[in-house]
Design a protein around this motif. Structure first.
Motif, PDB file in Angstrom:
ATOM      1  N   PHE A  79     -25.263  11.463 -10.624  1.00 21.52           N
ATOM      2  CA  PHE A  79     -24.965  11.643 -12.053  1.00 21.52           C
ATOM      3  C   PHE A  79     -25.893  12.686 -12.633  1.00 21.52           C
ATOM      4  CE2 PHE A  79     -22.001   8.179 -12.793  1.00 21.52           C
ATOM      5  CZ  PHE A  79     -22.188   7.415 -11.662  1.00 21.52           C
ATOM      6  N   GLN A  80     -25.318  13.720 -13.232  1.00 25.46           N
ATOM      7  CA  GLN A  80     -26.107  14.835 -13.740  1.00 25.46           C
ATOM      8  C   GLN A  80     -25.842  15.025 -15.228  1.00 25.46           C
ATOM      9  OE1 GLN A  80     -24.406  17.855 -11.268  1.00 25.46           O
ATOM     10  NE2 GLN A  80     -25.778  17.393  -9.541  1.00 25.46           N
ATOM     11  N   PRO A  81     -26.802  15.660 -15.946  1.00 29.92           N
ATOM     12  CA  PRO A  81     -26.559  15.898 -17.372  1.00 29.92           C
ATOM     13  C   PRO A  81     -25.331  16.791 -17.570  1.00 29.92           C
ATOM     14  CG  PRO A  81     -28.827  16.370 -16.765  1.00 29.92           C
ATOM     15  CD  PRO A  81     -28.091  16.155 -15.493  1.00 29.92           C
ATOM     16  N   LEU A  82     -24.651  16.616 -18.701  1.00 24.56           N
ATOM     17  CA  LEU A  82     -23.508  17.470 -19.016  1.00 24.56           C
ATOM     18  C   LEU A  82     -23.980  18.916 -19.090  1.00 24.56           C
ATOM     19  CD1 LEU A  82     -21.771  15.494 -21.903  1.00 24.56           C
ATOM     20  CD2 LEU A  82     -21.225  15.470 -19.464  1.00 24.56           C
ATOM     21  N   ALA A  83     -23.183  19.810 -18.565  1.00 22.25           N
ATOM     22  CA  ALA A  83     -23.554  21.223 -18.613  1.00 22.25           C
ATOM     23  C   ALA A  83     -22.393  22.014 -19.189  1.00 22.25           C
ATOM     24  CB  ALA A  83     -23.880  21.721 -17.207  1.00 22.25           C
TER      25      ALA A  83
END
Ligand SMILES: [Zn+2]
Lengths: 683, 351
Positions: free
Chosen positions: A518-522
């Motif tokens: 899970f990664q930050p929105l980009a």
């Protein structure tokens, strides 16, 4: 189509009661949808399939009845006594467009226009046609009786007593019988006059030459029109009439002269007029006759059971087919009213439906292969089972949505050329936007607050190669709103990010695939769609795959949708859950694990995953498992910082660990964490 | 000494009766048997002052008293212990009528449930499930199915067209017939079902612009209309129960010949006639027929060789609406309920 029993009996005798007749017709392919009245006054309501234009009239149905019951079909009375000067001297007919009108026939009648006799009016009323005057009534009567539409012109009102069958001129105007002034464009056939047009070919007559009380001489036409031409014209005009319905399905090219004679016969019978000598027959493009070869063995191989040769031949000849001598392959001449029969298999069907489908024995073909669900089909079933098991309700929303698309990098949208409404004009690029959100609103309107939904369905408009690969793919959408499932024993709690993230983790665990990253929105495409700090996007499965996300709806969007609370949504590519590698079992542990806890205080912005990664790096090979078990941010933890308690489990498959070994790993971890500038609590 | 022993025994028996709980019993034990201050212990110590004969008799009496006291105290202790377990269990009573802590419970959509039931019946008969695209082209949806441009049967299926690419939304899952035959891994044998969404420009109480169908296709040497009948009867009996009769009647579809409409004895009235079956006793349940040779010819033409020689192979096809099955099953009369996603509807199904 309505068929009065009394009218049928003019042409065929039968003893069956009406309900029995209705059943027998239905089982022979002429579905009877209803019966009005009783006995000889009964009227059958037939649902005739579009291929059987030959049965869209009383005589055609009588022919079927005659074959059903082996009863003779009486010919139509068409004998006439002609009077007066020759017809050809009174009326000129030219066919300029033989591709439009292969055959145009006419007769000239001297008439006394007036009301029809009671029996004729009664028949028309039985079939739902309003009686007008005897001439018009007879054209309707003959059309219902034998299926040939006709039109009666007032010869005196026809300029120069001349007709030219031709294509309409661009922009040509015509006032049709329904009182509409029509401007003709494109390839529309007309029955033209010396000046202008008198009627739409095969569709509707014109008003200018309509029969009236003052009509003395009638020019009566009956034609065979090219079916596709009539079909195109009716479609272009948006005008579907009894006539066009029959012509576009292919009427009988031999019927026009018969129909004219039949009308003249009935005209004389009711004492309303006589026919002038001579039939005007412009058969400018004779239709080929169809001859089909039928192998009796083919009947057996298609039906799976033999039909007696005598039975097959009786059925075909009863239906008007001329069957040649018995042999390996019978020569069968198709009657002109059966344009739908063009090949051997059509004859097999005729035999099957009159032989009776019920008489063919039922069999089940043996299966030669082992089949089962494909991996993706098994996956989709399991996804649904798991999510239903996790408390979500499956919905199915429409594939077409409003022009407003979804979030994320916008794919080229697929638009409908002919949507039912602007709200359904685009093929959905997402299951969440707006499908699941509108399902949420539907239920909020009903007073529901706690809503947990999922949808597994195709989305469209992805950038795929046309036309070999379809521009569509499967997506899994999730939506949670309101409170988490609760119990009277505990305080209620609102759903949050970790509820929807947990569902994604659950799916990964249950499919045995790695847990997603899970990664930050980009990127700017998420602005005002998802909460920037309570949402994540998933590391893509492969480069170029569409974005998958998990998160809380952005407050601006929540306000725009007039929702009270922000729901959590997720959209995933189910391919992510394609079943993982097969499981290889690890030997069970024979030596005990040693457990330790470490509490580390970090800045609130530090992701837990960073702390865990640091621990894994420093711990050495004996650390088996590490996980966050508590997060605490109240005093004595200083403001702006959080305390994370991490549980460590040490284990060696080959021996019992000593306290010193474990302690030295913990010391190394503590040192590494401190080296990052983080504090250790209680150490 | 003898009198002292008797008196002590009487005292003990009286005090034991009065001892209410574990602590009173412990005090009693200390008073009689305590190493330092116990009454019996004191008498035992006093034995030494007696003569040999008197000592033997008194020692025997004292031992009997000691055993009596010990067993009395042990029995009383056991009684007291069991009384406190009962009290604890009483204190721990739960109201068993309050709701249980249920794991979250969701549901599959009723159309999913119906579709999977249909699939399972055909899987058991050795069918493969084939998924085709929803966005289609004219060739797969009409042309190859014996519906060339201007064919009147196209009017029966009002089609959604896409604005670009000459594409359309499939109006029936019969497209799967064509797609499978063109990519068949073991030609000419086919035994498939194709479930999926289809689209028509209709929207009223009996029509939804999106609905779901299952198409079936069986092709091979020697496949007959009898096979069609037997297969469909087996399927309908598995789905609805063998008590309902199945009726076959001729119909018309451009891509089958002969074409066969299938009726099921009304499941509501049992065939007597009711509102649901419009008093006929029959429910129209599905369409079917023998694959039209023109369909094989169209596929052969696209393949560029004769793979499905209509002289050699035959086949049957069938199609039914999944909503129709669910509506008949559950007594639903408005097709749009399936797509409104109202939880009051969806939660009526166990899923
Ligand atoms: Zn019924």
């Amino acid at each position: 189509m309505k068929v009065p029993i009394g009218w049928l009996r003019e042409f065929v005798d039968f003893t069956a009661e009406v309900p029995r007749l209705a059943d027998d017709l239905t089982l022979a392919g002429l579905a009877v949808d209803g019966i009005e009245g009783k006995g000889d006054d009964a009227v059958l309501d037939l649902d005739v399939t579009t291929n059987r234009v030959d049965c869209m009239n009383v005589y055609g149905v009588a022919r079927e009845v005659s074959v059903l019951y082996g009863s003779a079909l009486r010919p139509l009375p068409v004998d006439i006594r002609e009077e007066g000067p020759p017809a050809s001297g009174a009326w000129t007919i030219d066919v300029e467009a033989p591709e439009l009108c292969p055959r145009f026939c006419g007769r000239v009648l001297d008439v006394r226009v007036g009301p029809s006799p009671a029996w004729l009016r009664g028949r028309l009323e039985q079939v739902g046609v309003r009686p007008i005057d005897n001439v018009v009534d007879l054209t309707n009567y003959v059309m219902i009786e034998m299926g040939q539409p006709m039109h009666a012109f007032d010869l005196a009102r026809m300029p120069e007593a001349r007709i030219v069958v031709r294509w309409a001129r661009p922009g040509e105007k015509l006032l049709t019988l329904d009182g509409q002034e029509r401007t003709l464009q494109g390839r529309i056939g007309v029955i033209g006059a010396a000046r202008g047009a008198l009627g739409l070919a095969g569709v509707m007559g014109g008003a200018s030459s309509e029969v009236s009380d003052s009509t003395r001489t009638v020019a009566l036409e009956a034609a065979y029109w090219d079916p596709p031409s009539i079909r195109r014209a009716a479609k272009a005009l948006g005008l579907h009439t009894e006539a066009s319905h029959r012509f576009e399905r292919g009427a009988d090219p031999e019927a026009p002269p018969v129909a004219l004679a039949r009308l003249a016969h009935l005209l004389a019978k009711i004492g309303a007029g006589t026919a002038r000598p001579g039939l005007i027959d412009r058969y400018v493009a004779p239709r080929p006759r169809t001859r089909v070869s039928l192998r009796p063995g083919r009947i057996t191989s298609v039906l799976g059971a033999p039909v007696a040769v005598s039975e097959s031949r009786r059925i075909l000849s009863g239906l008007g087919f001329a069957v040649g001598e018995p042999s390996e392959a019978w020569t069968v001449d198709v009657p002109t009213w059966r344009g739908d029969v063009t090949r051997e298999i059509d004859l097999v069907e005729e035999i099957a439906r009159h032989h009776g489908l019920g008489r063919i024995p039922s069999t089940i073909p043996p299966s030669a292969r082992v089949e089962g669900l494909r991996p993706t089909q098994r996956r989709d079933r399991k996804v649904r089972e798991l999510l239903a098991g996790a408390g979500l309700i499956e919905v199915i929303t429409y594939s077409f949505v409003s022009v407003d698309g979804g979030p994320g990098p916008a794919p080229p949208l697929l638009r409908l050329a002919n949507p039912l409404s602007a709200e359904q004009a685009v093929l959905r690029p997402s299951t969440v936007f707006p499908g699941l959100l509108s399902a949420l609103r539907t239920n909020l309107r009903q007073g529901r607050h706690d809503v947990r939904l999922f949808e597994l369905g195709r989305v469209f408009g992805l950038d795929r190669a046309f036309p070999e690969a379809a521009p569509e793919e499967l997506r899994l959408g999730l939506l949670l709103a309101g409170r988490a499932p609760g119990h009277w024993s505990a305080a209620a709690r609102a759903v949050d990010f970790y509820d929807v993230k947990g569902l994604v983790e659950l799916l990964a665990i249950r499919f045995g695939v790695p847990r997603p990253d899970f990664q930050p929105l980009a990127g700017p495409s998420w602005d005002a769609v998802l909460h920037p700090n309570q949402s994540a996007q998933l590391a893509p499965l492969r480069p170029g795959r569409p974005t998958e996300y998990v998160g809380l709806l952005h407050p601006d969007l929540v306000a725009r949708l007039e929702l009270k609370e922000a729901p959590l949504v997720a959209e995933l590519d189910p391919a992510r859950f394609d079943l993982g590698a097969s499981i290889r079992v690890r030997a069970l542990d024979r030596f005990p694990a040693v457990e330790r806890d470490v509490a580390v205080v970090v800045e609130a912005a530090v992701p837990a995953e960073d702390v865990l990664a640091e621990i894994r790096r420093a711990a050495g090979p004996l650390l088996r498992e590490v996980q966050v078990v508590d997060k605490y941010d109240r005093p004595p933890v200083p403001a702006g910082r959080v305390s994370l308690t991490v549980a460590l489990a040490y284990q060696d498959p080959a021996r019992t660990l000593t306290g010193d070994e474990v302690q030295s790993s913990v010391d190394a971890i503590v040192a590494a964490l401190r080296a990052r500038g983080w504090d250790i609590r209680g150490e | 000494m003898k009198d002292q022993v008797r008196a002590l025994r009487e005292d003990f028996d009286r005090e034991l009766k009065a001892a209410g709980d574990a602590s009173a019993l412990q005090a009693l034990r200390d008073r009689y048997l305590g190493r330092k201050a116990g009454a019996i212990t004191a008498l035992m110590k006093a034995l030494g002052a007696l003569g040999p004969a008197e000592r033997r008799v008194a020692g025997q009496e004292l031992n009997e008293l000691k055993t009596h006291v010990e067993s009395g105290l042990d029995a009383a202790r056991d009684r007291a212990a069991s009384d406190s377990t009962a009290q604890r269990l009483a204190r721990e009573r739960l109201d068993i009528t309050l709701p249980g802590r249920r794991p979250p419970h969701g549901r599959r959509h009723p159309l999913t449930a119906a579709r999977e039931d249909l699939e399972d019946i055909f899987l058991a008969m050795g069918y493969e499930i084939f998924d085709g695209p929803e966005v289609e082209d004219d060739y797969h949806c009409f042309e190859a199915l014996n519906m060339p441009a201007d064919h009147p049967a196209r009017d029966m299926q009002d089609t959604f067209y896409l604005a670009e690419g000459g594409l359309l939304l499939r109006t029936h899952t019969s497209t799967g017939q064509i797609r499978y035959m063109l990519s068949n891994p073991h030609p000419p044998d086919v035994r498939i079902i194709c479930p999926g969404k289809v689209y028509r420009r209709d929207d009223d109480i009996t029509h939804s612009p999106m609905f779901q169908q299952i198409e079936g296709l069986v092709v091979g040497k020697g496949i007959t209309l009898g096979d069609l009948k037997g297969t469909i009867e087996a399927f309908l009996h598995a789905l609805f129960g063998a008590q309902f009769p199945v009726r076959f009647r001729p119909s018309y579809f451009p891509y089958t010949e002969p074409s066969v409409e299938v009726d099921l004895g009304c499941v509501v009235c049992g065939g007597k006639g009711c509102r649901v079956c419009k008093q006929t006793g029959w429910l129209e349940i599905m369409g079917s027929g023998m694959v039209h040779p023109a369909v094989f010819e169209a596929v052969n033409a696209r393949l560029g060789r004769v793979v499905y020689d209509p002289e050699e192979v035959t086949g049957f096809a069938f199609g039914l609406g999944i909503e129709r099955v669910a509506m008949v099953r559950h007594g639903i009369d408005n097709i749009r309920l399936f797509y409104e996603n109202d939880l009051r509807f969806l939660e009526q199904f166990p899923g």
